[in-house]
Design a protein around this motif. Structure first.
Motif, PDB file in Angstrom:
ATOM      1  N   ILE A  49      34.164  -4.235  38.689  1.00 35.20           N
ATOM      2  CA  ILE A  49      34.000  -3.637  40.008  1.00 35.20           C
ATOM      3  C   ILE A  49      35.348  -3.420  40.682  1.00 35.20           C
ATOM      4  CG2 ILE A  49      32.937  -3.965  42.295  1.00 35.20           C
ATOM      5  CD1 ILE A  49      30.765  -5.561  40.954  1.00 35.20           C
ATOM      6  N   VAL A  50      36.384  -4.091  40.202  1.00 29.78           N
ATOM      7  CA  VAL A  50      37.710  -3.890  40.793  1.00 29.78           C
ATOM      8  C   VAL A  50      38.150  -2.440  40.655  1.00 29.78           C
ATOM      9  CG1 VAL A  50      38.462  -6.269  40.530  1.00 29.78           C
ATOM     10  CG2 VAL A  50      38.812  -4.670  38.650  1.00 29.78           C
ATOM     11  N   TYR A  51      37.508  -1.692  39.756  1.00 24.95           N
ATOM     12  CA  TYR A  51      37.838  -0.271  39.588  1.00 24.95           C
ATOM     13  C   TYR A  51      36.853   0.633  40.333  1.00 24.95           C
ATOM     14  CZ  TYR A  51      41.176  -1.899  36.194  1.00 24.95           C
ATOM     15  OH  TYR A  51      42.237  -2.535  35.611  1.00 24.95           O
ATOM     16  N   LEU A  52      36.140   0.061  41.305  1.00 27.79           N
ATOM     17  CA  LEU A  52      35.118   0.801  42.039  1.00 27.79           C
ATOM     18  C   LEU A  52      35.667   2.048  42.715  1.00 27.79           C
ATOM     19  CD1 LEU A  52      32.228   1.028  43.096  1.00 27.79           C
ATOM     20  CD2 LEU A  52      32.876  -0.473  44.990  1.00 27.79           C
ATOM     21  N   LEU A  53      36.862   1.972  43.281  1.00 24.19           N
ATOM     22  CA  LEU A  53      37.412   3.140  43.977  1.00 24.19           C
ATOM     23  C   LEU A  53      37.630   4.311  43.018  1.00 24.19           C
ATOM     24  CD1 LEU A  53      39.942   1.612  46.524  1.00 24.19           C
ATOM     25  CD2 LEU A  53      37.475   1.937  46.692  1.00 24.19           C
ATOM     26  N   LEU A  54      37.991   4.012  41.791  1.00 17.74           N
ATOM     27  CA  LEU A  54      38.126   5.070  40.795  1.00 17.74           C
ATOM     28  C   LEU A  54      36.752   5.631  40.433  1.00 17.74           C
ATOM     29  CD1 LEU A  54      40.861   3.672  38.353  1.00 17.74           C
ATOM     30  CD2 LEU A  54      41.136   5.308  40.227  1.00 17.74           C
ATOM     31  N   ASN A  55      35.753   4.747  40.365  1.00 16.44           N
ATOM     32  CA  ASN A  55      34.382   5.205  40.077  1.00 16.44           C
ATOM     33  C   ASN A  55      33.899   6.163  41.155  1.00 16.44           C
ATOM     34  OD1 ASN A  55      33.542   1.816  39.093  1.00 16.44           O
ATOM     35  ND2 ASN A  55      34.402   3.448  37.847  1.00 16.44           N
ATOM     36  N   VAL A  56      34.182   5.832  42.418  1.00 16.96           N
ATOM     37  CA  VAL A  56      33.777   6.682  43.539  1.00 16.96           C
ATOM     38  C   VAL A  56      34.522   8.018  43.487  1.00 16.96           C
ATOM     39  CG1 VAL A  56      33.809   6.933  46.055  1.00 16.96           C
ATOM     40  CG2 VAL A  56      33.130   4.754  45.033  1.00 16.96           C
ATOM     41  N   ALA A  57      35.812   7.953  43.257  1.00 15.56           N
ATOM     42  CA  ALA A  57      36.609   9.182  43.189  1.00 15.56           C
ATOM     43  C   ALA A  57      36.126  10.085  42.065  1.00 15.56           C
ATOM     44  CB  ALA A  57      38.082   8.834  42.990  1.00 15.56           C
ATOM     45  N   ARG A  58      35.757   9.478  40.963  1.00 14.72           N
ATOM     46  CA  ARG A  58      35.261  10.247  39.820  1.00 14.72           C
ATOM     47  C   ARG A  58      33.898  10.861  40.122  1.00 14.72           C
ATOM     48  NH1 ARG A  58      34.939   7.835  33.639  1.00 14.72           N
ATOM     49  NH2 ARG A  58      34.317   9.757  32.587  1.00 14.72           N
ATOM     50  N   ASP A  59      33.010  10.050  40.676  1.00 16.84           N
ATOM     51  CA  ASP A  59      31.647  10.498  40.928  1.00 16.84           C
ATOM     52  C   ASP A  59      31.600  11.631  41.950  1.00 16.84           C
ATOM     53  OD1 ASP A  59      28.731   9.984  40.513  1.00 16.84           O
ATOM     54  OD2 ASP A  59      28.797   9.534  42.660  1.00 16.84           O
ATOM     55  N   GLN A  60      32.420  11.534  42.979  1.00 17.96           N
ATOM     56  CA  GLN A  60      32.426  12.538  44.041  1.00 17.96           C
ATOM     57  C   GLN A  60      33.479  13.621  43.828  1.00 17.96           C
ATOM     58  OE1 GLN A  60      32.479  10.761  47.965  1.00 17.96           O
ATOM     59  NE2 GLN A  60      31.088   9.107  47.378  1.00 17.96           N
ATOM     60  N   GLN A  61      34.190  13.539  42.708  1.00 15.71           N
ATOM     61  CA  GLN A  61      35.240  14.518  42.374  1.00 15.71           C
ATOM     62  C   GLN A  61      36.233  14.669  43.541  1.00 15.71           C
ATOM     63  OE1 GLN A  61      32.859  18.001  41.101  1.00 15.71           O
ATOM     64  NE2 GLN A  61      33.369  17.414  38.996  1.00 15.71           N
ATOM     65  N   LEU A  62      36.657  13.523  44.054  1.00 11.05           N
ATOM     66  CA  LEU A  62      37.548  13.526  45.209  1.00 11.05           C
ATOM     67  C   LEU A  62      38.959  13.991  44.866  1.00 11.05           C
ATOM     68  CD1 LEU A  62      36.471  10.193  46.967  1.00 11.05           C
ATOM     69  CD2 LEU A  62      35.698  12.535  47.419  1.00 11.05           C
ATOM     70  N   ILE A  63      39.411  13.707  43.655  1.00 10.27           N
ATOM     71  CA  ILE A  63      40.750  14.158  43.259  1.00 10.27           C
ATOM     72  C   ILE A  63      40.776  15.677  43.209  1.00 10.27           C
ATOM     73  CG2 ILE A  63      42.553  14.045  41.488  1.00 10.27           C
ATOM     74  CD1 ILE A  63      41.307  11.355  40.603  1.00 10.27           C
ATOM     75  N   LYS A 258      49.740  13.454  45.493  1.00 15.15           N
ATOM     76  CA  LYS A 258      49.232  13.326  46.853  1.00 15.15           C
ATOM     77  C   LYS A 258      47.710  13.396  46.874  1.00 15.15           C
ATOM     78  CE  LYS A 258      49.461  15.445  51.458  1.00 15.15           C
ATOM     79  NZ  LYS A 258      50.035  16.553  52.264  1.00 15.15           N
ATOM     80  N   ALA A 259      47.149  14.334  46.110  1.00 12.58           N
ATOM     81  CA  ALA A 259      45.690  14.477  46.047  1.00 12.58           C
ATOM     82  C   ALA A 259      45.048  13.212  45.512  1.00 12.58           C
ATOM     83  CB  ALA A 259      45.322  15.672  45.167  1.00 12.58           C
ATOM     84  N   PHE A 260      45.690  12.581  44.543  1.00 12.64           N
ATOM     85  CA  PHE A 260      45.164  11.343  43.965  1.00 12.64           C
ATOM     86  C   PHE A 260      45.131  10.236  45.005  1.00 12.64           C
ATOM     87  CE2 PHE A 260      46.008   7.304  41.617  1.00 12.64           C
ATOM     88  CZ  PHE A 260      44.783   7.215  40.977  1.00 12.64           C
ATOM     89  N   GLN A 261      46.201  10.062  45.751  1.00 10.37           N
ATOM     90  CA  GLN A 261      46.235   9.015  46.762  1.00 10.37           C
ATOM     91  C   GLN A 261      45.247   9.283  47.896  1.00 10.37           C
ATOM     92  OE1 GLN A 261      50.439   8.543  47.877  1.00 10.37           O
ATOM     93  NE2 GLN A 261      50.463   6.673  46.654  1.00 10.37           N
ATOM     94  N   LEU A 262      45.117  10.553  48.302  1.00 10.00           N
ATOM     95  CA  LEU A 262      44.151  10.888  49.346  1.00 10.00           C
ATOM     96  C   LEU A 262      42.725  10.636  48.868  1.00 10.00           C
ATOM     97  CD1 LEU A 262      45.711  14.174  50.773  1.00 10.00           C
ATOM     98  CD2 LEU A 262      45.623  11.924  51.884  1.00 10.00           C
ATOM     99  N   ALA A 263      42.484  10.890  47.586  1.00 15.68           N
ATOM    100  CA  ALA A 263      41.168  10.632  47.003  1.00 15.68           C
ATOM    101  C   ALA A 263      40.863   9.140  47.040  1.00 15.68           C
ATOM    102  CB  ALA A 263      41.115  11.154  45.571  1.00 15.68           C
ATOM    103  N   PHE A 306      38.647  -3.469  50.526  1.00 13.72           N
ATOM    104  CA  PHE A 306      39.125  -2.250  49.869  1.00 13.72           C
ATOM    105  C   PHE A 306      40.334  -1.707  50.624  1.00 13.72           C
ATOM    106  CE2 PHE A 306      34.608  -2.530  48.717  1.00 13.72           C
ATOM    107  CZ  PHE A 306      34.747  -2.546  47.337  1.00 13.72           C
ATOM    108  N   LYS A 307      41.506  -2.082  50.170  1.00  9.43           N
ATOM    109  CA  LYS A 307      42.765  -1.678  50.784  1.00  9.43           C
ATOM    110  C   LYS A 307      43.687  -1.074  49.733  1.00  9.43           C
ATOM    111  CE  LYS A 307      42.800  -5.368  54.293  1.00  9.43           C
ATOM    112  NZ  LYS A 307      43.592  -6.493  54.849  1.00  9.43           N
ATOM    113  N   LEU A 308      44.381  -0.001  50.099  1.00 11.19           N
ATOM    114  CA  LEU A 308      45.318   0.620  49.161  1.00 11.19           C
ATOM    115  C   LEU A 308      46.694  -0.033  49.223  1.00 11.19           C
ATOM    116  CD1 LEU A 308      44.551   4.454  49.362  1.00 11.19           C
ATOM    117  CD2 LEU A 308      43.402   2.637  48.090  1.00 11.19           C
ATOM    118  N   ALA A 309      47.031  -0.600  50.359  1.00 12.43           N
ATOM    119  CA  ALA A 309      48.318  -1.281  50.477  1.00 12.43           C
ATOM    120  C   ALA A 309      48.246  -2.608  49.728  1.00 12.43           C
ATOM    121  CB  ALA A 309      48.661  -1.527  51.939  1.00 12.43           C
TER     122      ALA A 309
END
Length: 347
Positions: A49-63, A258-263, A306-309
């Protein structure tokens, strides 16, 4: 003790996915394709689950979404590996552009590539407590492990779990014996290690894992209990898993980067505000055979943020230099993270 039907199903699935991941990794490392300027990003993730943010970005095509806002059509490729060593090798070989692993592997590759590829952190994937779980009734603390025990973790001497265990050992036995438990540690993917702890009856009596595997062990084996909590060792909530990249990728692909970080930022906001939907995303993307309510409870754990910093990473950096695991002593966490807005409030 026998595996439950769900555990058996999960174990079989894990073996298949792990085997496939290994084949893909070997092929990628054997003939890596060079990084391209803008419009392509290859991301290496691991299990949990530590990779959840990547799962969300992938599922919603945020990148892809944020790429379009930057005027770039981004092609996103995903690879699943196991262990910091494999991830670091994939990044240095040019097989991936963004690597996901613990703080330990980041510090190792940062030190190794200074003045060359200059690998640094891109973002944290959040704060998660990592538990060292045992099913051995005789083990009450790490001091009770013996030669007959085996502690499973992603990569011996490299993974963040291994480094935290070394730090705990140094506090208990002194710096000269920081690697005392390395000799009974074995590299094993989290799903495989969890299956062993749940089933019992194997040489694996300890597993320093991550969510949801550590929680599964505690829920499915009544003999399982926590021996060590990473937050206790590190002195509080800390970034467990981070993302990192080469200086060249960041420089040559500013819009994609930049798109990756915003995602990631949007994914973090989504997971924080919508734990139930985030759980559904994890189940959908990973195909994990987990109870939805069980997963939601993990995501809602007050210790999970869930923090990016990056948070509380410098303690480990100081320790690794002190025992000679890295040659360079960073003056602060800023030396091993890129100077970006999303990581500005780190530590």
């Amino acid at each position: 003790m026998r595996l439950s039907a769900a555990a058996k199903d999960r174990f079989a699935q894990v073996l298949t996915s792990a085997g496939l991941a290994l084949v893909l990794a070997v092929l990628a490392l054997a003939s890596p394709s060079p990084a391209q300027a803008e419009g392509r990003i290859r991301i290496a993730e691991q299990y949990g689950i530590v990779y959840l943010l990547l799962n969300v970005a992938r599922d919603q095509q945020l990148i892809e979404k944020h790429g379009k806002a930057e005027g770039v059509d981004i092609s996103v490729e995903w690879a699943k590996l196991s262990g910091g060593s494999a991830v670091n090798d994939a990044l240095l070989s040019g097989a991936v552009d963004i690597a996901g692993a613990g703080v330990g592997p980041l510090l190792t590759i940062w030190d190794r590539t200074r003045g060359k590829q200059n690998v640094k952190g891109v973002a944290s994937l959040g704060n998660f407590p990592y538990y060292l779980v045992t099913n051995n009734p005789n083990v009450k603390s790490i001091a009770d492990f013996t030669e007959r025990d085996r502690i499973a973790l992603p990569a011996v001497g490299v993974s963040v779990q291994s480094r935290v265990l070394q730090l705990a050992s140094a506090k208990l036995w002194g710096d000269a014996h920081y690697d005392k438990l390395d000799k009974i540690s074995v590299a094993l993917p989290h799903p495989d290690a969890a299956a062993a702890i749940i089933a019992g009856g194997t040489e694996i009596t300890g597993h320093f894992g991550n969510p949801p595997f550590q929680e599964q062990e505690l829920a499915e084996n009544p003999k399982a209990r926590i021996v060590l909590n990473s937050y206790d060792v590190l002195g509080g909530p800390s970034s467990s898993t981070v993302l990192f990249a080469t200086e060249k990728f960041r420089k040559d692909n500013p819009k994609t980067y930049k798109a990756f970080q915003l995602a990631l930022q949007e994914a973090a906001e989504f997971a924080t505000a919508n734990p139930e939907k985030a759980a559904d995303t994890y189940l959908r993307v990973t195909g994990a055979k987990l109870d939805r309510d069980f997963l939601i409870k993990i995501i809602k754990n007050p210790d999970v943020q869930f923090k990016l910093a990056p948070q509380n990473t410098y303690t480990l950096a100081q320790f690794m230099h002190k025992v000679g695991a890295i040659k360079t002593a960073p003056a602060s966490w800023r030396e091993y993270f890129f100077d970006d807005a999303v990581t500005a409030q780190g530590s």
